[in-house]
Design a protein around this motif. Structure first.
Motif, PDB file in Angstrom:
ATOM      1  N   ARG A 189       0.934  -1.009  -0.055  1.00 56.64           N
ATOM      2  CA  ARG A 189       0.014  -0.062  -0.067  1.00 56.64           C
ATOM      3  C   ARG A 189       0.973   1.108   0.121  1.00 56.64           C
ATOM      4  O   ARG A 189       1.952   1.266   0.727  1.00 56.64           O
ATOM      5  CB  ARG A 189      -0.846  -0.100   1.234  1.00 56.64           C
ATOM      6  N   LEU A 205       0.541   4.848   1.323  1.00 55.05           N
ATOM      7  CA  LEU A 205      -0.265   5.702   2.074  1.00 55.05           C
ATOM      8  C   LEU A 205      -0.091   7.207   1.626  1.00 55.05           C
ATOM      9  O   LEU A 205       0.655   7.709   1.103  1.00 55.05           O
ATOM     10  CB  LEU A 205       0.259   5.700   3.649  1.00 55.05           C
ATOM     11  N   SER A 206      -1.028   7.898   1.932  1.00 54.07           N
ATOM     12  CA  SER A 206      -1.554   9.290   1.531  1.00 54.07           C
ATOM     13  C   SER A 206      -0.151  10.044   1.861  1.00 54.07           C
ATOM     14  O   SER A 206       0.401  10.043   2.890  1.00 54.07           O
ATOM     15  CB  SER A 206      -2.537   9.978   2.127  1.00 54.07           C
ATOM     16  N   GLY A 207       0.496  10.544   0.823  1.00 51.19           N
ATOM     17  CA  GLY A 207       1.555  11.625   0.975  1.00 51.19           C
ATOM     18  C   GLY A 207       2.807  11.078   0.601  1.00 51.19           C
ATOM     19  O   GLY A 207       3.659  11.627   0.501  1.00 51.19           O
ATOM     20  N   ASP A 208       2.873   9.720   0.635  1.00 51.09           N
ATOM     21  CA  ASP A 208       4.204   9.076   0.300  1.00 51.09           C
ATOM     22  C   ASP A 208       4.367   8.763  -1.088  1.00 51.09           C
ATOM     23  O   ASP A 208       3.357   9.000  -1.797  1.00 51.09           O
ATOM     24  CB  ASP A 208       4.109   7.618   1.045  1.00 51.09           C
ATOM     25  N   ASP A 209       5.603   8.969  -1.251  1.00 43.89           N
ATOM     26  CA  ASP A 209       5.903   8.592  -2.896  1.00 43.89           C
ATOM     27  C   ASP A 209       6.360   7.212  -3.320  1.00 43.89           C
ATOM     28  O   ASP A 209       6.837   6.638  -4.159  1.00 43.89           O
ATOM     29  CB  ASP A 209       6.712   9.553  -3.454  1.00 43.89           C
ATOM     30  N   ARG A 210       6.374   6.421  -2.161  1.00 37.76           N
ATOM     31  CA  ARG A 210       6.815   5.019  -2.226  1.00 37.76           C
ATOM     32  C   ARG A 210       5.718   4.010  -1.454  1.00 37.76           C
ATOM     33  O   ARG A 210       4.968   4.492  -0.421  1.00 37.76           O
ATOM     34  CB  ARG A 210       8.337   4.614  -1.646  1.00 37.76           C
ATOM     35  N   HIS A 211       5.817   2.797  -1.829  1.00 36.77           N
ATOM     36  CA  HIS A 211       5.033   1.993  -1.247  1.00 36.77           C
ATOM     37  C   HIS A 211       5.523   1.681   0.361  1.00 36.77           C
ATOM     38  O   HIS A 211       6.662   1.688   0.683  1.00 36.77           O
ATOM     39  CB  HIS A 211       5.107   0.521  -1.659  1.00 36.77           C
ATOM     40  N   ASN A 212       4.637   1.488   1.204  1.00 34.14           N
ATOM     41  CA  ASN A 212       4.721   1.076   2.407  1.00 34.14           C
ATOM     42  C   ASN A 212       4.674  -0.446   2.483  1.00 34.14           C
ATOM     43  O   ASN A 212       3.524  -0.940   2.587  1.00 34.14           O
ATOM     44  CB  ASN A 212       3.890   1.649   3.601  1.00 34.14           C
TER      45      ASN A 212
END
Lengths: 1359, 164
Positions: free
Chosen positions: B110, B112-119
């Motif tokens: 996934r 998450l909002s604001g991230d540019d990479r998967h978590n």
């Protein structure tokens, strides 16, 4: 009678009866069906309710999972992704710091401060429309982002469905009849900020009253955004909420008929390290090594923390106080600064009764002397073993303590906790805080507790600390290859290279160099969170010198002996009383060699506890003179001196020095060699002729000295010590030793080999001037000194001096009157000792070693501003080979009339002056001493001022506190002319350029541990405390950072005539900086200091070096575990996004038991006198003002990246009530911004607290730093989740009025990230899977990825 | 009292019986027609309860497991199967109480909002549940299983380096 129809129509049939029956049956069926339907509906509803409940629980777990995912990504992806193969794909490590509500990740790119790194990401631990901040995606910097989040909160009440209050209270009805009720808050009860009755509230807690937010005295909303959960599991946050209708217009994920909203979650995560741990904290009582001779310091000396008195151990988590919290619960738990000692003792006992492990006894909270004399057995605190609190609830609802009455302790004072206390206290207390002990590179820290390499020689504490030091299948510690056993098995501390093996080699040659910036493939791994490297700042050689001296300080002086702990051993030559060791004659007691670096062609050297030589003097004495026929000496002018000297003899005196000062007493087993000396060296000649006269020195004479200092003049924990041992024969046993003879000047043990032959100078003629005497020329020359280990003769250090040629007059033979006839024409007669006791008596040898009429010329450590060391004697001790540039002739060297041009010092003599006689006509006060050995009434001995100098320009010290510096020093100044770093001596010992030796005083020795000058008795663990010996690497704060060593190969030593060392790049009087207030600072407190204030402020700041080390806390239980320690307080207490709330309680609790010491320069006559005075030099810390330094950072939405940054925060002082401060001591400032001015005044004038040594300035940070952190392993997720049914008409939005909340769950989950200590244990040596990341090729690995998570506790909020 | 023979009772007429049987039959038919719906509702209720418990049970297990293996299994359709009774309690496959079979597929990482990479620490977790516990191919036909989707955070050690 009226007939019925049937009666009237007897033939009629019962028509429709069947229908009635059928209808009845049908009705019954319908009833059954309806009943079934009703049952089914009920079943559906109940199952739906159950399922909704389970779903709500699942949603709560979703909230926790989101937080875990955020934490993991923030903390576990900070190492480079791949091994670098070239400079172009070289990536740096990152680090992280936590605070309530957020974890930030920092890289190595500098921010605007120039000394810290920019954040590269921020992971919000609260529900928000943007869970991750990165500048590239957010389009704004982090402060702007957080400012926006904070601003959003002001409209939360108007946006239902968009925000929810995480701290919305529940109402509990207490009495149904009266309707009495109370509010219960899930996170923080606002009443905590208010006074509880007449007492104070919880310290450090406050919040803004803001009508937009809705904060009030009984209302403290903590609003966050809802995150909506869709059927397919996706999460989305609304765009806006208008009149209760929540729109998702701009949301990337929108609900719809096929994917409706099924729930919503809101959460906010607290950082448990911002709370105070009830298992580790107690009520701390500050104790520090005594540094002056005042009532307070004397009390410290008498009241050493006893064994198991953890709440007085420096740097121990139990030192953190609970009273800033508990004061809100009961007035009998208040601990104000003005509390009487009696009340303090009573209340301290109450606090210990609350602690699961801190017991009562010993000094009873620092209120009772445990040792009035060295022989009284000190009291220990009895062991206390209660199980730890599992929850905070247990503290408040313990059945054993309700009601809690302490009639025996507090005169009947009743102390009780009630539910209200619990409600307001639980936001500030925890039973589970724990902080990671990885360094900024996310790699293991190195333990400061050295171990015996032999596991058989480890006591229980050693073993537990060793357990804490193990991770990844390796030990992260220093160890000692071998301990001392006997004169033939002296242990590795008695070898310069002995400990260059095992894990030490890995730590020293690989790990620490890379941590400090050793290049890998042409690039350096910079310090995460800050950038740059220590090696970039100081250069390779100075960095290695710092590493070397750090290791050296630890490996022999910490944990140097063990007694009474089940396993006796001694790392250094023992003093006796230690099982398994034998040391007749106390040879080399408590001494150690300076460890030498042996890598990368750097000759860095530790200080050890071994003498260097800071001065050499040649003494010309008259042996014979022209005589009358009756055999008496001719003295026609009657001046007390024979008129014509006919024979002379010369001898050398060396001045031993060690910067390693303080208990225990010590003696070196040293051999001094003079390789440059030979028959023709240092000759003389008749000034009127050209021929030279050889002094016939012994070729390369050696002199072994190991007679215990305590039996040869005393002062054996002082800096200038050991000179007297040189006049006693070596390798003796017992106090009744023998003084040396002269003999043929070759026996290094029994003869004073540094003596010339007796030279006939009868041909020398009187000079032309009437008062010139008989002139001669001392030709001088190169003079090289080697110090060697007495056990094996191994060279420890070489020092080179140059004695200039000088014209002198021949020494004269002083002839006292007949009653005192003792001409001392035989040199060994001058080595006076008392015949009875066998001790060398200071009072005797002071008057006899150099006699009136002698001519003395000395070369000593230069204090000139043009010399490389500027008088900083640590340079003389810290270099392997010391070239002549570090020395200079005595200021009187070239003055023909000056008989004694030397500054020889013996620390213990202090106010009694030195030896050597000068005419009274010189003025300056005399030190005549006794007349027992004869003395002319027209001469005096050199006084202390004449042989010493001053650390502060133009400041004259008391005779009892004269600093241990080179003769003539007038102020310790760095190269830039600003005041430099030096240490305040232990107890009565004068100040000087010391290295802050770890404290080994003990209660067996009692007050004399510190107020004596060498008293020391081995104890059996009664005051044993690992933390008191060393609690953090702040102990390294007096190690020089400016020593530039050039490589010298000991295996192929250069000829002595070619000794060269770097002299241009030395930076004297500059040590590791672990405080914000060095005496050289002028930059105001709230501005960023720079290198001009102190080199330590230069990027990267010195304090980052601290992060490479730790001191595991294993008492009273394993508070530390591999890579983690419980009970640390997070400096980053700012709560985001709720910045309108301040919860600095943890910092208050840490500061409460901290004191600082500041000595005004004008108190120079008082601070170390011979008699104790009542002047107070210690201050409490004004926590509220000190927090200004924290707020300054937080107000910019910035946080601390490393706990070592506490060393940048000024501790604002506060006078201790009832104490008298020196009249010249400026009152503590009200304004944090005035701190620099308070400490330093005008930097060019000694008008403030310049008399405070560097070690004192850093001491409070030594006790604070190990109790602080910036990273937490334990978080508490507060959540509020709802299962939603949006209704069939609003599937693409949420309408607060139409939709229904089918289930809600509020509560919290306590979770912990942890490292399995056995991780990778099985992979060692297999070649696969080992990624401990300590070698050049492996450095890109971090340990962050080995973490796991565990849920400690789930708790529903159901008031 | 005395009744005359003319008072004897007469049987229902055919019409009456026919009408009565017709009504009765209609009523019974209607009732019977409702039973499946009712039973279905009861079944759904049972399923919902069981699904909720299955979801909770499997989520807890998977939070502590190595996702890399699970991901591999999901790709190869070799994920482990779990069996549950009607209460949603896990039972052995050969248990006579086994009523549901469940299989988990680890979904995408996934962002998450604001991230540019998967978590990589939070995933979609697809839980497929079928009553065809004997048929291994039941999970291949969407008509034969129910799918629950949830997000799950990982609490176990993840050694992999970060891959997008």
């Amino acid at each position: 009678m009226k007939k019925t129809r049937k009666q009237n129509h007897p033939e009629s049939r019962p028509e429709g009866a069947a229908l009635i029956i059928v209808l009845s049956v049908i009705s019954l069926l319908i009833i059954l069906v309806l009943g079934l339907l009703s049952l089914t509906t009920n079943e559906q509803r109940s199952s739906a309710a159950f399922a909704d409940t389970v779903d709500s629980r699942a949603l709560s777990e979703l909230a926790v999972d989101l937080v875990i995912a955020q934490i993991r990504k923030a903390t576990e992806e900070n190492s480079p992704e791949k091994k670098p193969t070239s400079k172009t794909n070289f990536a740096q490590h990152q680090t992280w710091a936590s605070q309530p509500g957020m974890i930030r990740v920092f890289g190595t790119e500098e921010d605007s401060s120039g000394v810290r790194a920019e954040p590269v990401a921020a992971y919000k631990l609260y529900s928000d429309d943007r869970l991750v901040w990165k500048e590239s995606t957010a389009g704004q910097n982090l402060p702007a982002e957080l400012g926006e989040d904070r601003a959003d909160l002001s409209r939360w009440k108007d946006k239902p469905g968009l925000f929810t209050d995480m701290n919305e209270p529940g109402r509990v009805v207490l009495d149904a009849e009266t309707g009495d009720s109370r509010l219960v808050f899930p996170i923080i009860n606002p009443a905590a900020s208010q006074q509880n009755g007449s007492g104070p509230g919880i310290a450090g807690f406050s919040y803004d009253m803001d009508s937009d937010l809705g904060t009030d005295t009984d209302s403290l909303p903590m609003p966050v955004r809802w995150i909506y959960v869709l059927k397919d599991g996706q999460l989305t946050t609304p765009t806006d909420s208008i009149d209760g209708i929540v729109e998702f217009t701009d949301s990337p994920v929108k609900p719809g008929p096929d994917n409706p909203i099924v729930g919503r979650i809101a959460f906010w995560t607290d950082d448990e390290c911002c709370k105070v741990n009830i298992n580790t904290a107690s009520e701390g009582d500050y104790w520090d090594t005594p540094r002056t001779y005042t009532t307070t310091e004397s009390t410290y000396a008498k009241r050493l923390p006893a064994r198991r008195e953890y709440n007085r151990f420096p740097g121990h988590p139990a030192l953190t106080c609970l009273s800033p919290l508990y004061q809100a619960f009961d007035e009998n738990l208040e601990m104000p600064a003005d509390l009487s000692e009696n009340d303090r003792r009573k209340r301290m006992e109450i606090y210990t009764s609350l602690s699961p492990h801190v017991g009562w006894g010993g000094t009873e909270g620092g209120t009772v002397d445990t040792s009035n004399s060295p022989t009284s057995p000190p009291a220990e605190v009895p062991a206390k073993r209660t199980r730890l609190y599992a929850t905070v609830d247990e503290l408040f609802f313990s059945p054993d303590r309700a009601p809690w009455l302490d009639t025996s302790l507090s005169g009947g004072a009743k102390v009780d906790f009630d539910n209200e206390d619990f409600q307001i206290g639980r936001a500030f207390l925890t039973a589970h805080s724990k902080a990671p002990e990885l360094n900024l590179f996310n790699k293991p820290k190195i333990s400061l507790w050295p171990q015996s390499r032999s596991k058989a020689q480890r006591n229980a504490v050693d073993r537990l600390i060793a357990f804490c030091n193990r991770a990844g299948g390796r030990q992260w510690e220093f160890d000692r290859k071998s301990n001392y056993k006997s004169h033939k098995s002296v242990g590795s501390a008695m070898s310069t290279y002995g400990d260059w093996s095992g894990r030490n080699t890995a730590m020293l040659s690989s790990y620490l160099p890379y941590l400090t910036g050793k290049p890998v493939g042409g690039k350096r791994y910079e310090i995460p969170g800050f950038g740059s490297t220590m090696r970039s700042k100081y250069g390779t050689r100075k960095t290695f010198q710092i590493i070397t001296s750090s290791f050296d300080l630890v490996h022999w002086s910490v944990n140097s002996y063990s007694t009474g702990l089940g396993k006796d051993y001694a790392a250094v030559p023992a003093r006796g009383g230690i099982a398994g060791t034998s040391n007749p004659g106390l040879i080399g007691e408590s001494s150690a060699l300076g460890f030498r670096w042996r890598s990368e062609s750097v000759s860095a050297k530790g200080f050890g506890r071994f003498p260097t030589v800071t001065e050499a003097a040649i003494v010309f004495m008259a042996v014979d003179a022209e005589r009358n026929p009756d055999g008496t000496f001719v003295d026609e002018d009657g001046n007390g001196f024979a008129d014509k000297t006919t024979k002379i003899q010369a001898f050398w005196i060396l001045e031993p020095f060690s910067p390693t000062v303080g208990p225990p007493a010590w003696t070196a087993n040293v051999i001094y060699g003079l390789p440059s000396l030979n028959s023709g060296a240092h000759g003389i000649k008749n000034s009127s002729s050209s021929g030279s006269v050889n002094m016939n020195w012994t070729n390369n004479p050696q002199l072994k000295a190991n007679y215990p200092n305590g039996w040869a003049g005393g002062g054996h924990s002082m800096p200038f010590v050991g000179m007297m041992s040189m006049f006693m024969q070596a390798d003796q046993s017992g106090k009744t030793g023998k003084v040396r003879t002269i003999g043929n000047r070759k026996n290094s043990k029994t003869e004073y080999t540094f003596t010339s032959a007796v030279i006939d100078v009868s041909a020398f003629n009187k000079g032309a001037e009437a008062d010139e005497g008989i002139p001669f020329i001392y030709k001088g020359g190169e003079f090289v000194i080697e110090t060697k280990l007495g056990y094996n003769g191994g060279v420890v250090q070489r020092l080179q001096m140059d004695f200039p040629e000088v014209k002198l007059s021949l020494p004269e033979l002083y002839i006292p009157d007949a009653a005192q006839a003792e001409p001392f024409t035989a040199l060994n007669n001058r080595f006076r000792k008392d015949g009875g006791s066998g001790y060398i008596t200071s009072g005797s040898i002071r008057e006899t070693l150099i006699r009136p009429g002698d001519r003395v010329r000395a070369v000593l450590a230069s204090s000139s501003p043009t010399s490389p060391s500027r008088g900083d004697l640590r340079f003389i001790a810290g270099l392997y080979s010391v070239p002549e540039e570090y020395f200079e002739p005595h200021p009187w060297y070239f003055i023909p009339d000056a008989p004694c041009a030397h500054g020889l010092q013996n620390s213990i003599w202090r106010e009694k002056g030195s030896f050597g006689w000068v005419p009274l006509a010189l003025g300056g006060g005399g030190k005549g001493g006794s007349n027992s050995h004869g003395q002319p009434n027209f001469m005096r001995r050199l006084n202390h001022q004449e042989v010493s100098g001053s650390l502060l320009s133009n400041v004259s010290y008391s005779p009892f506190s004269w600093p241990s510096v080179s003769t003539g020093l007038n102020g310790a100044f760095k190269n830039d002319g600003r005041p430099g770093d030096w240490d305040t001596g232990v107890g009565k010992i004068g100040d000087g350029p010391y290295i802050n030796k770890p404290d080994e005083g003990n209660s067996q020795t009692g007050e004399l541990s510190y107020m004596g000058f060498g008293n020391f008795s081995i104890e059996a663990g009664q005051s044993f405390s690992p933390n008191r010996q060393i609690c953090s690497a702040v102990a390294f704060g007096s190690l020089p950072t400016g020593i530039d060593s050039v490589g010298v190969d000991l295996n192929s030593p250069k000829p002595v005539s070619k000794i060269t060392e770097h002299v241009d790049s030395q930076e004297p009087w500059q040590t590791l900086l672990f405080c914000p207030n060095p005496p050289s600072r002028t930059t105001p407190a709230l501005s960023e200091p720079d290198a001009s204030d102190h080199r330590g402020f230069q990027h990267p700041r010195d304090h980052l070096y601290l992060e490479n080390f730790w001191m595991p806390v294993v008492q009273p239980y394993a508070i530390s575990e591999p890579a983690a320690t419980a009970g640390k307080i997070n400096m980053n207490y700012q709560m985001v996004p709720f910045t309108f709330i301040e919860r600095a309680t943890g910092i208050h609790c840490a500061l409460k038991s901290t004191k600082l010491m500041a000595i005004p320069t004008q108190a120079v006559d008082l601070y170390k006198t011979n008699t104790k005075n009542d002047i107070e030099f210690r201050y409490n810390v004004n926590a509220e003002s000190t927090l200004t330094g924290f707020r300054h950072r937080f107000n910019q939405y910035d946080i601390f990246r490393s706990p070592s940054e506490i060393c940048e925060i000024f501790l604002v002082p506060e006078e201790i009530p009832g104490k008298s401060y020196h009249a010249s001591a400026a009152p503590p400032p009200d304004d944090y911004g005035d701190m620099v001015n308070w400490w330093n005044g005008s930097i060019t004038v000694n008008d403030a607290f310049e008399l405070t040594g560097d070690n004192l300035r850093e001491a409070p940070y030594n006790q604070l730093y190990p109790r602080l952190t910036t990273r937490s392993n334990v978080f508490k997720v507060h959540y509020r989740v709802q299962v939603l049914n949006p209704g069939s008409r609003t599937l693409d939005k949420w309408d607060e009025s139409l939709g229904s909340v089918t289930a809600e769950y509020r509560g919290s989950t306590l979770l912990e990230r942890y490292l399995d200590p056995n991780e990778n244990d099985n992979n060692i040596g297999s070649g696969g899977g080992i990624q401990v990341g300590v070698g050049a090729g492996d450095w890109w690995h971090g340990w962050d990825r080995y973490y796991r998570f565990r849920i400690i506790r789930r708790q529903r909020f159901a008031p | 009292m005395k009744f005359s023979t003319s008072d004897r009772q007469r049987g229902f007429s055919l019409v009456e019986v026919t009408v009565a049987l017709g009504i009765c039959a209609t009523g019974i038919l209607l009732t019977v027609a409702m039973l499946p719906s009712i039973l279905n509702s009861v079944g759904e209720s049972v399923d919902r309860n069981a699904y909720a418990r299955i979801k909770q049970s499997l989520s807890s297990q998977y939070a502590m497991m190595d996702w890399e293996i699970l991901e591999e299994n999901s790709r190869n359709n070799t994920s482990d199967r779990y069996y549950f009774d009607f209460d949603g309690t896990e039972v052995p496959r050969d248990s006579f109480e086994a009523a549901y079979a469940a299989q988990i597929r680890v979904g995408d990482r996934r962002t998450l909002s604001g991230d540019d990479r998967h978590n990589r620490f939070i995933r979609f977790l697809e839980i497929r549940i079928t009553r065809d516990i004997e048929d291994d191919k039941a999970f291949e036909d969407p008509e034969r299983y129910d799918q629950l989707t949830t997000s799950l955070g990982n609490e176990a050690k993840l050694e992999e380096q970060y891959r997008d």
